[in-house]
Write an enzyme that holds these catalytic residues in place. Structure first.
Site, short mmCIF file in Angstrom:
data_model
loop_
_atom_site.label_atom_id
_atom_site.label_comp_id
_atom_site.label_asym_id
_atom_site.label_seq_id
_atom_site.Cartn_x
_atom_site.Cartn_y
_atom_site.Cartn_z
N ASP A 23 -16.92 -14.74 25.77
CA ASP A 23 -18.24 -15.35 25.56
C ASP A 23 -19.21 -15.00 26.69
O ASP A 23 -20.30 -15.55 26.77
CB ASP A 23 -18.12 -16.88 25.41
CG ASP A 23 -17.62 -17.58 26.68
OD1 ASP A 23 -17.31 -16.88 27.68
OD2 ASP A 23 -17.54 -18.82 26.68
N HIS B 77 -18.65 -15.37 29.95
CA HIS B 77 -18.58 -16.16 31.18
C HIS B 77 -18.04 -15.34 32.35
O HIS B 77 -17.23 -14.43 32.18
CB HIS B 77 -17.82 -17.47 31.00
CG HIS B 77 -16.34 -17.38 30.81
ND1 HIS B 77 -15.63 -18.28 30.04
CD2 HIS B 77 -15.40 -16.53 31.32
CE1 HIS B 77 -14.35 -17.98 30.09
NE2 HIS B 77 -14.18 -16.93 30.85
N GLU C 284 -20.05 -20.94 31.51
CA GLU C 284 -20.13 -20.78 30.07
C GLU C 284 -21.58 -20.54 29.65
O GLU C 284 -22.50 -20.73 30.45
CB GLU C 284 -19.57 -22.05 29.40
CG GLU C 284 -18.11 -22.34 29.74
CD GLU C 284 -17.12 -21.38 29.07
OE1 GLU C 284 -17.44 -20.19 28.89
OE2 GLU C 284 -16.02 -21.84 28.71
#
Ligand code: GLP
Length: 261
Positions: free
Chosen positions: A136, A138, A143
């Site tokens: 994602d 990160h 995040e």
């Protein structure tokens, strides 16, 4: 930012190890930022080999890990402290008192995070930060929508991260839902950084982070703001990048890379 493409995951990890060795040799009391995850295992394996075979010296090195799970004790086999001991610290001549991983069991997490930032500052800041990347985007546990100026703090993990990392736990419910992580701003203050990504499952997020817009939706895209950031990828992780001809040309022609070709 420079992107270096290596033929496979092994060569990419060996190159990252060589870049670390160069800085550690130049400054034995290096302040080294470390990362966890499958991708890092071969980098640490290579550093252990260089310690055993070539006497690479970690005795003065100070380390700060990016992140830790909230709620896991340091000796929990799933904690990042345990990962670091097993994959690196137990096998080299580092003084464990010089190794720092956030304490996931701290009673006061805000204070733990502030103390972690203070400890980094007291060591003079991070010289070289090693980074992986989550699918994602990160870095650490920053995040999507992590503020680009964020500092070390507690962070809720996304469902994607929970799914990605729960495979290391016996059952998905054992996977912690929160982490402590250096912030994007903390990472951007390191003097230099290296992001290592390998494998086809990282290709799409690497392309977004490196060639897409800077956005809090992809924390790793903030590295485009870093004054000295190198992205090391294997062919599979590079497969969605547009500028590969240029990146290969840089590695083959720029003098700074001659010793690594
Ligand atoms: C975890 C860590 C990240 C790491 C990521 C990638 O989520 N918090 O710092 O970059 O895993 O892991 P892997 O190398 O296993 O793909």
């Amino acid at each position: 930012m420079e992107v270096i493409i290596q033929k496979d995951a092994r060569s990419a990890a060996v190159l990252v190890a060589k870049l670390i060795v160069k800085e550690l040799t130049a400054k034995p009391a290096l302040v080294l930022g470390l990362a966890t995850g499958r991708t890092m295992e071969s980098v640490y394996g290579e550093l252990i080999r260089l310690y055993e075979d070539e006497g690479l010296d970690f005795s003065l090195c100070r380390t700060f890990n990016l992140d830790e799970y909230v709620g896991l004790a340091p000796d929990d086999p799933h904690s990042y402290r345990h990962f670091m001991n097993v994959h690196l610290f137990d096998h080299i001549n580092i003084d464990k008192r010089n190794t720092h991983v956030p304490n996931g069991l701290a009673g006061n997490l805000d204070r733990e995070c502030a103390d972690y930032e203070r400890a980094i500052a007291e060591c003079g800041g991070i010289d070289l930060q090693l980074l992986g990347i989550g699918t994602d985007g990160h870095i650490g546990f920053n995040e999507p929508l992590s503020a680009l100026r964020s500092r070390t703090r507690e962070k809720a993990l996304t469902p994607a991260t929970i799914i990605q990392n729960s495979k290391y736990f016996d059952s998905p419910d054992q996977m912690p839902k929160r982490g402590i992580t250096m912030g994007v701003g903390t990472i951007l203050e390191s003097r230099s950084c290296i992001l290592l990504a390998t494998g086809a499952d990282k290709a799409s997020i690497v392309a977004k982070a490196v060639e897409g817009p800077i956005t809090a939706m992809v924390s790793a895209s903030a590295l485009q703001l870093h004054p000295h950031c190198r992205i090391v990828v294997d062919e599979a992780a590079a497969s969605r990048l547009q500028g590969t001809d240029y990146y290969r040309w840089i590695f083959q022609n720029e003098p700074e890379w001659a010793e690594f070709r």
